[in-house]
Design an enzyme around this catalytic site. Structure first.
Site: not given
Length: 316
Positions: A27, A29, A31-32, A156, A181
């Site tokens: 991931g 590409n 956000g974090i 998270s 989530y």
């Protein structure tokens, strides 16, 4: 690394060199994950952006190169929701060794209905947890080939208030998106801690570390067009929230430290300094519900069954 550099206080703006090392950020590409990749690229390492979308990965790499002269970045087609595709994806890495993987990619749904991956798993649990669980098996040989490989799982803050329902890991009976989530991230964090225990038990040189970004808002995040554009109005309206939380550039700091700091040890948890929500990275105590061995054993067995992996995930 010299003793002087080890004793120097950690500075998020003066990262140690990682020249000659290889990192994979799932991931990477957006956000974090994007900011983790950008910051790691500034250390001289080769940074591979794992992404489902080649066009978005290209945009992210262009943005990184515009900010980090000489950045060595490339992309890897990676879809964590498609478990059968992961072995071929890892084969496409074409690396003799991998010094660290950042298990960052994730799906967060805000509204019903419940959705499933092509493999029939609830989308958030299947992508966020099972996808990374399975990916770890295929990465084991290249991680073990590094002098001191690391697996950094991005959790998270939301996982602190959740508890796993071991009889309904995929929320088939009671689906609430935000809770599902949070539980998927809790499953990831439990996996990260249990993985390190198992790595130590077999004498592996690979470490498993868990980090979280605290409270990281898009509206407090610096613009990186075309990856992310934050308008002045959005930033102005978000200023009061900045007393408690931060943007995603700062949210990447604990993850980057977990990758780079020579003094970080396996089984540790890293997060922001101020109430676990904002600020520079620090080590945090591991909440008991994230390190419960009985819960971890059940979750691990479920992962092996659902993801079709080996019990030891390929580490010796």
């Amino acid at each position: 690394m010299s003793s002087a550099s080890q004793s120097r206080p950690w500075d998020v703006h003066r990262l140690p060199s990682a020249e000659g090392r290889n990192f994979l950020v799932t991931g990477g590409n957006a956000g974090i994950g994007y900011f983790v990749a950008e910051q790691l690229a500034a250390t001289g390492a080769v940074v591979v952006l794992g992404s489902r979308d080649a066009a978005k990965a290209d945009a992210a790499m262009a943005s990184i190169r515009s900010r980090v002269p000489g950045a060595r970045v490339r992309q890897l087609r990676l879809d964590l929701a498609d478990l059968p595709s992961l072995k071929a994806a890892v084969d496409g890495l074409d690396l003799d060794r991998l010094d660290a993987v950042v298990h960052n990619a994730g799906v967060a749904l805000d509204d019903p209905p419940r959705r499933e991956t092509g493999d029939g798993h609830e989308l958030m649990f299947g992508t966020n947890h099972l996808g990374h669980f399975a990916l770890t098996q295929w990465l084991a040989p290249v991680l073990s080939a590094a002098p001191a490989g690391r697996i950094v799982t991005v959790g998270s803050f939301a996982a602190r208030s959740e508890r796993l329902d071991l009889d309904d890991l995929q929320s088939t009976r009671d689906y609430r998106p935000k809770r599902t989530y949070g539980r998927s991230k809790l499953a990831q964090m439990c996996f990260g801690f249990e993985l390190d225990r198992r790595l130590r038990a077999v004498g592996s040189t690979v470490l498993s570390v868990v980090a979280h970004p605290g409270g990281a808002l898009d509206s407090l995040t610096p613009s990186r067009p075309p990856v992310r554009v934050t308008t002045p109005g959005q930033r102005l309206r978000a200023l009061p929230a900045g007393l408690l939380v931060q943007g995603k550039e700062a949210g990447a700091w604990p993850v980057v430290r977990a990758v780079l700091d020579a003094e970080v040890q396996g089984g540790q948890l890293w997060g922001p300094r101020v109430f676990g929500l904002r600020g520079t990275p620090r080590r945090e105590p591991v909440p008991p519900h994230m390190a419960d061995p009985a819960v971890a054993a059940h979750l691990w067995a479920a992962g092996v069954e659902l993801a079709g992996t080996e019990t030891h995930l390929g580490f010796r």
